[in-house]
Design a protein around this motif. Sequence first.
Motif, PDB file in Angstrom:
ATOM      1  N   PRO A   1      13.281  36.192 -79.264  1.00 51.32           N
ATOM      2  CA  PRO A   1      14.202  36.309 -80.393  1.00 51.32           C
ATOM      3  C   PRO A   1      15.393  37.216 -80.087  1.00 51.32           C
ATOM      4  O   PRO A   1      15.308  38.125 -79.254  1.00 51.32           O
ATOM      5  CB  PRO A   1      13.324  36.916 -81.499  1.00 51.32           C
ATOM      6  CG  PRO A   1      12.229  37.621 -80.770  1.00 51.32           C
ATOM      7  CD  PRO A   1      11.974  36.823 -79.524  1.00 51.32           C
ATOM      8  N   GLY A   2      16.495  36.940 -80.774  1.00 48.04           N
ATOM      9  CA  GLY A   2      17.712  37.708 -80.547  1.00 48.04           C
ATOM     10  C   GLY A   2      17.550  39.188 -80.822  1.00 48.04           C
ATOM     11  O   GLY A   2      18.141  40.031 -80.135  1.00 48.04           O
ATOM     12  N   LEU A   3      16.751  39.521 -81.830  1.00 47.19           N
ATOM     13  CA  LEU A   3      16.544  40.931 -82.145  1.00 47.19           C
ATOM     14  C   LEU A   3      15.891  41.664 -80.982  1.00 47.19           C
ATOM     15  O   LEU A   3      16.251  42.814 -80.675  1.00 47.19           O
ATOM     16  CB  LEU A   3      15.682  41.054 -83.404  1.00 47.19           C
ATOM     17  CG  LEU A   3      15.556  42.458 -84.005  1.00 47.19           C
ATOM     18  CD1 LEU A   3      16.904  42.957 -84.507  1.00 47.19           C
ATOM     19  CD2 LEU A   3      14.537  42.465 -85.138  1.00 47.19           C
ATOM     20  N   LEU A   4      14.957  41.019 -80.306  1.00 47.48           N
ATOM     21  CA  LEU A   4      14.318  41.629 -79.142  1.00 47.48           C
ATOM     22  C   LEU A   4      15.301  41.729 -77.975  1.00 47.48           C
ATOM     23  O   LEU A   4      15.309  42.726 -77.243  1.00 47.48           O
ATOM     24  CB  LEU A   4      13.085  40.830 -78.731  1.00 47.48           C
ATOM     25  CG  LEU A   4      12.346  41.299 -77.472  1.00 47.48           C
ATOM     26  CD1 LEU A   4      11.963  42.766 -77.567  1.00 47.48           C
ATOM     27  CD2 LEU A   4      11.111  40.443 -77.228  1.00 47.48           C
TER      28      LEU A   4
ATOM     29  N   PHE B   1      18.687  29.441 -74.900  1.00 47.70           N
ATOM     30  CA  PHE B   1      17.449  30.109 -75.273  1.00 47.70           C
ATOM     31  C   PHE B   1      16.942  30.928 -74.089  1.00 47.70           C
ATOM     32  O   PHE B   1      16.967  30.463 -72.943  1.00 47.70           O
ATOM     33  CB  PHE B   1      16.378  29.089 -75.668  1.00 47.70           C
ATOM     34  CG  PHE B   1      16.636  28.404 -76.980  1.00 47.70           C
ATOM     35  CD1 PHE B   1      16.336  29.034 -78.174  1.00 47.70           C
ATOM     36  CD2 PHE B   1      17.171  27.123 -77.014  1.00 47.70           C
ATOM     37  CE1 PHE B   1      16.561  28.410 -79.386  1.00 47.70           C
ATOM     38  CE2 PHE B   1      17.400  26.476 -78.225  1.00 47.70           C
ATOM     39  CZ  PHE B   1      17.100  27.131 -79.418  1.00 47.70           C
ATOM     40  N   THR B   2      16.466  32.137 -74.368  1.00 47.15           N
ATOM     41  CA  THR B   2      15.783  32.924 -73.353  1.00 47.15           C
ATOM     42  C   THR B   2      14.307  32.582 -73.454  1.00 47.15           C
ATOM     43  O   THR B   2      13.683  32.776 -74.499  1.00 47.15           O
ATOM     44  CB  THR B   2      16.009  34.428 -73.573  1.00 47.15           C
ATOM     45  OG1 THR B   2      17.424  34.701 -73.513  1.00 47.15           O
ATOM     46  CG2 THR B   2      15.313  35.242 -72.492  1.00 47.15           C
ATOM     47  N   GLU B   3      13.773  32.031 -72.361  1.00 45.61           N
ATOM     48  CA  GLU B   3      12.416  31.503 -72.387  1.00 45.61           C
ATOM     49  C   GLU B   3      11.393  32.624 -72.237  1.00 45.61           C
ATOM     50  O   GLU B   3      11.559  33.523 -71.401  1.00 45.61           O
ATOM     51  CB  GLU B   3      12.225  30.472 -71.270  1.00 45.61           C
ATOM     52  CG  GLU B   3      13.217  29.317 -71.312  1.00 45.61           C
ATOM     53  CD  GLU B   3      13.092  28.464 -72.571  1.00 45.61           C
ATOM     54  OE1 GLU B   3      12.034  28.538 -73.228  1.00 45.61           O
ATOM     55  OE2 GLU B   3      14.044  27.733 -72.892  1.00 45.61           O
TER      56      GLU B   3
ATOM     57  N   ALA C   1      19.274  31.735 -62.088  1.00 43.66           N
ATOM     58  CA  ALA C   1      20.726  31.679 -61.933  1.00 43.66           C
ATOM     59  C   ALA C   1      21.451  31.523 -63.264  1.00 43.66           C
ATOM     60  O   ALA C   1      22.679  31.557 -63.308  1.00 43.66           O
ATOM     61  CB  ALA C   1      21.097  30.510 -61.009  1.00 43.66           C
ATOM     62  N   GLN C   2      20.705  31.362 -64.352  1.00 45.07           N
ATOM     63  CA  GLN C   2      21.328  31.086 -65.646  1.00 45.07           C
ATOM     64  C   GLN C   2      21.467  32.344 -66.487  1.00 45.07           C
ATOM     65  O   GLN C   2      20.520  33.105 -66.665  1.00 45.07           O
ATOM     66  CB  GLN C   2      20.515  30.055 -66.438  1.00 45.07           C
ATOM     67  CG  GLN C   2      21.166  29.687 -67.772  1.00 45.07           C
ATOM     68  CD  GLN C   2      20.377  28.649 -68.539  1.00 45.07           C
ATOM     69  OE1 GLN C   2      19.156  28.552 -68.402  1.00 45.07           O
ATOM     70  NE2 GLN C   2      21.064  27.845 -69.336  1.00 45.07           N
ATOM     71  N   VAL C   3      22.686  32.542 -67.015  1.00 43.62           N
ATOM     72  CA  VAL C   3      22.914  33.592 -67.998  1.00 43.62           C
ATOM     73  C   VAL C   3      22.533  33.029 -69.364  1.00 43.62           C
ATOM     74  O   VAL C   3      23.127  32.056 -69.831  1.00 43.62           O
ATOM     75  CB  VAL C   3      24.378  34.060 -68.000  1.00 43.62           C
ATOM     76  CG1 VAL C   3      24.644  35.002 -69.175  1.00 43.62           C
ATOM     77  CG2 VAL C   3      24.723  34.743 -66.676  1.00 43.62           C
ATOM     78  N   THR C   4      21.553  33.641 -70.004  1.00 36.76           N
ATOM     79  CA  THR C   4      21.116  33.158 -71.313  1.00 36.76           C
ATOM     80  C   THR C   4      21.752  33.942 -72.455  1.00 36.76           C
ATOM     81  O   THR C   4      21.837  33.438 -73.579  1.00 36.76           O
ATOM     82  CB  THR C   4      19.586  33.236 -71.452  1.00 36.76           C
ATOM     83  OG1 THR C   4      19.156  34.592 -71.346  1.00 36.76           O
ATOM     84  CG2 THR C   4      18.909  32.384 -70.388  1.00 36.76           C
ATOM     85  N   ALA C   5      22.183  35.176 -72.185  1.00 36.03           N
ATOM     86  CA  ALA C   5      22.822  35.987 -73.226  1.00 36.03           C
ATOM     87  C   ALA C   5      23.689  37.048 -72.561  1.00 36.03           C
ATOM     88  O   ALA C   5      23.468  37.420 -71.400  1.00 36.03           O
ATOM     89  CB  ALA C   5      21.781  36.636 -74.131  1.00 36.03           C
TER      90      ALA C   5
END
Length: 299
Positions: free
Chosen positions: A215-218, A248-250, A275-279
């Motif tokens: 979740p974004g809060l975390l 989404f951050t898995e 290699a992926q920026v998730t946030a």
Amino acid sequence: MSRDLVHRASVAEVLLTAAARTGPDGIAVAAQWPRGHSVFGCDLRGRHDSTVVLETMRQAGICGAHLLYEVPTDAQFVMANIGYRWQDARAPLSLTAPADVTCQLTYTDLRRRRGAVDGFAVAASFSHQGAVFAEAHGRGRILTASQYSALRSRRPVGHPAASFVGEVRHPAPAAVGRRREEDVAVAVDGQGRVLVSPRHPAHPVYYDHPLDHVPGLLLAEAAQQAARLHTGWVDRVLVGCELFSAAFTEPDLPAAVECTVAGDECVDFVVRQGAQVTAHGQVRLSPSARGLPRVPEQR
């Protein structure tokens, strides 16, 4: 306030107490911030943890969409951006009672699909006893249950081989601005990389109900903890955070938080899975500018 309107399972995690329309695209909500909340509660001088603004904003933004635009309560909200600024000198202190806060929200940039709102931007101001002390904003999408299920059915699963080296260790709570071990949200691997890794994997605040993503809060909490580790600014006050979600951050893939100092108070961060920026985003940590009340001595 109904739990369904703020997408919380636990009654104890519902911060809103009332809501009323102020116009076709506006709403006012009342919130109460408890003194003893496990994450957002007060320190010994009555100062609230400013991340309570993020959670209040999340709840208020969802509540307003339900009440103003008749979004079904089983819809899924996906936040692409959320952020806030906190004026520490004006923020409420809660030495003997919880803080009653008012939040004014305005919705703009409405997107519609087949007549139903499926996207929006929202801005909010927070006040206590008539004085504005924080501002927040967000942007999100609204998906039906079937749309969300179809979207998440394509998610990657599994751990990339040798993504991180050696055993991971969780820092002491004091090193990341927390008092309890279970509130530590990051760990450090054998090469010194900081990972999103809550000490309590089923944390009752961040994982109030089952989720298939981080979740974004975390993520925001992990970012500010990583920033404190990176800078050593442990005693500073968190006065702002901006989080942009690119994907989404898995939860079952290692996620690293990389920090860069961007000024006297600012730390930029990137959350990366492989290699992926998730946030990505920025946190602001400032020395307190307020004269806090003296804590009575124990006799």
